[in-house]
Design a protein around this motif. Structure first.
Motif, PDB file in Angstrom:
ATOM      1  N   LEU A 131       3.851   5.682   1.000  1.00 56.12           N
ATOM      2  CA  LEU A 131       4.532   4.597   1.710  1.00 56.12           C
ATOM      3  C   LEU A 131       4.313   3.260   1.007  1.00 56.12           C
ATOM      4  O   LEU A 131       5.226   2.434   0.919  1.00 56.12           O
ATOM      5  N   PHE A 132       3.095   3.038   0.505  1.00 56.15           N
ATOM      6  CA  PHE A 132       2.792   1.801  -0.208  1.00 56.15           C
ATOM      7  C   PHE A 132       3.713   1.636  -1.414  1.00 56.15           C
ATOM      8  O   PHE A 132       4.314   0.575  -1.608  1.00 56.15           O
ATOM      9  N   PHE A 133       3.823   2.674  -2.232  1.00 60.18           N
ATOM     10  CA  PHE A 133       4.660   2.568  -3.420  1.00 60.18           C
ATOM     11  C   PHE A 133       6.141   2.446  -3.058  1.00 60.18           C
ATOM     12  O   PHE A 133       6.898   1.760  -3.749  1.00 60.18           O
ATOM     13  N   ALA A 134       6.566   3.079  -1.975  1.00 57.91           N
ATOM     14  CA  ALA A 134       7.951   2.932  -1.530  1.00 57.91           C
ATOM     15  C   ALA A 134       8.239   1.486  -1.127  1.00 57.91           C
ATOM     16  O   ALA A 134       9.276   0.920  -1.510  1.00 57.91           O
ATOM     17  N   VAL A 135       7.335   0.879  -0.389  1.00 58.60           N
ATOM     18  CA  VAL A 135       7.506  -0.521   0.014  1.00 58.60           C
ATOM     19  C   VAL A 135       7.416  -1.441  -1.203  1.00 58.60           C
ATOM     20  O   VAL A 135       8.197  -2.381  -1.345  1.00 58.60           O
ATOM     21  N   TYR A 150       4.455  -3.337   5.066  1.00 55.27           N
ATOM     22  CA  TYR A 150       3.132  -3.057   4.510  1.00 55.27           C
ATOM     23  C   TYR A 150       2.107  -2.700   5.593  1.00 55.27           C
ATOM     24  O   TYR A 150       1.115  -2.044   5.319  1.00 55.27           O
ATOM     25  N   LEU A 151       2.344  -3.140   6.818  1.00 57.19           N
ATOM     26  CA  LEU A 151       1.402  -2.819   7.894  1.00 57.19           C
ATOM     27  C   LEU A 151       1.388  -1.324   8.219  1.00 57.19           C
ATOM     28  O   LEU A 151       0.371  -0.809   8.685  1.00 57.19           O
ATOM     29  N   VAL A 152       2.492  -0.638   7.977  1.00 60.95           N
ATOM     30  CA  VAL A 152       2.539   0.799   8.268  1.00 60.95           C
ATOM     31  C   VAL A 152       1.521   1.569   7.425  1.00 60.95           C
ATOM     32  O   VAL A 152       0.648   2.246   7.978  1.00 60.95           O
ATOM     33  N   PRO A 153       1.557   1.477   6.083  1.00 65.68           N
ATOM     34  CA  PRO A 153       0.525   2.198   5.321  1.00 65.68           C
ATOM     35  C   PRO A 153      -0.874   1.628   5.534  1.00 65.68           C
ATOM     36  O   PRO A 153      -1.864   2.353   5.455  1.00 65.68           O
ATOM     37  N   TYR A 154      -0.951   0.326   5.839  1.00 65.81           N
ATOM     38  CA  TYR A 154      -2.255  -0.290   6.106  1.00 65.81           C
ATOM     39  C   TYR A 154      -2.924   0.363   7.307  1.00 65.81           C
ATOM     40  O   TYR A 154      -4.094   0.734   7.251  1.00 65.81           O
ATOM     41  N   PHE A 155      -2.186   0.512   8.392  1.00 57.43           N
ATOM     42  CA  PHE A 155      -2.772   1.101   9.599  1.00 57.43           C
ATOM     43  C   PHE A 155      -2.969   2.609   9.465  1.00 57.43           C
ATOM     44  O   PHE A 155      -3.900   3.162  10.046  1.00 57.43           O
ATOM     45  N   SER A 194      -3.942  -6.046   0.172  1.00 58.38           N
ATOM     46  CA  SER A 194      -4.598  -5.671   1.412  1.00 58.38           C
ATOM     47  C   SER A 194      -4.528  -4.161   1.636  1.00 58.38           C
ATOM     48  O   SER A 194      -5.531  -3.515   1.953  1.00 58.38           O
ATOM     49  N   VAL A 195      -3.349  -3.606   1.454  1.00 53.75           N
ATOM     50  CA  VAL A 195      -3.172  -2.163   1.642  1.00 53.75           C
ATOM     51  C   VAL A 195      -3.974  -1.401   0.601  1.00 53.75           C
ATOM     52  O   VAL A 195      -4.654  -0.420   0.917  1.00 53.75           O
ATOM     53  N   PHE A 196      -3.907  -1.848  -0.647  1.00 50.76           N
ATOM     54  CA  PHE A 196      -4.576  -1.127  -1.721  1.00 50.76           C
ATOM     55  C   PHE A 196      -6.092  -1.150  -1.557  1.00 50.76           C
ATOM     56  O   PHE A 196      -6.762  -0.154  -1.820  1.00 50.76           O
ATOM     57  N   VAL A 197      -6.646  -2.268  -1.100  1.00 53.36           N
ATOM     58  CA  VAL A 197      -8.093  -2.346  -0.866  1.00 53.36           C
ATOM     59  C   VAL A 197      -8.499  -1.356   0.218  1.00 53.36           C
ATOM     60  O   VAL A 197      -9.508  -0.660   0.093  1.00 53.36           O
ATOM     61  N   MET A 198      -7.717  -1.273   1.278  1.00 52.12           N
ATOM     62  CA  MET A 198      -8.034  -0.341   2.361  1.00 52.12           C
ATOM     63  C   MET A 198      -7.940   1.104   1.879  1.00 52.12           C
ATOM     64  O   MET A 198      -8.792   1.938   2.202  1.00 52.12           O
ATOM     65  N   VAL A 199      -6.929   1.409   1.074  1.00 55.51           N
ATOM     66  CA  VAL A 199      -6.774   2.767   0.549  1.00 55.51           C
ATOM     67  C   VAL A 199      -7.933   3.099  -0.391  1.00 55.51           C
ATOM     68  O   VAL A 199      -8.494   4.197  -0.337  1.00 55.51           O
ATOM     69  N   PHE A 200      -8.310   2.152  -1.253  1.00 57.41           N
ATOM     70  CA  PHE A 200      -9.447   2.389  -2.150  1.00 57.41           C
ATOM     71  C   PHE A 200     -10.744   2.590  -1.371  1.00 57.41           C
ATOM     72  O   PHE A 200     -11.571   3.428  -1.725  1.00 57.41           O
TER      73      PHE A 200
END
Length: 106
Positions: free
Chosen positions: A18-22, A40-45, A87-93
């Protein structure tokens, strides 16, 4: 890998897709920044809902400065200043590191 680890791995993969799609959508189109925030909030959550809920549970228990609190503050801060992808990438990492730690301990 146990069931919990597989579930976390699936959430990480879904969040990355989802991150890469956005991210690609953001590069190819010109929408308002708040639309991108919502996207971006969707993959974040998906990636970090357990970190965020754990943060609030620990705050209620009086356990304020733990790694979940620090990760939540860092990623919410990135969202506030408009750095949505970071923000999303930090959470995923962070979740990827938690998965590696869980597998190594197991």
């Amino acid at each position: 890998m146990n069931k919990k680890q597989k579930k976390l791995l699936l959430r990480i993969i879904i969040s990355l897709v989802l991150f890469f799609a956005v991210f690609i959508t953001q590069k190819l189109s010109d929408l308002h920044k708040y639309v991108y925030l919502l996207m971006y909030l969707v993959p974040y959550f998906i990636a970090g809902y357990d970190v965020i809920t754990g943060c609030f549970k620990n705050i209620i228990r009086g356990n304020v400065f733990d790694e979940e609190f620090l990760m939540t503050v860092a990623t919410v801060g990135a969202l506030i200043i408009g750095e949505y992808p970071e923000s999303v990438f930090v959470m995923v990492f962070f979740q990827t590191g938690e998965l590696f730690q869980s597998v190594a301990v197991g």
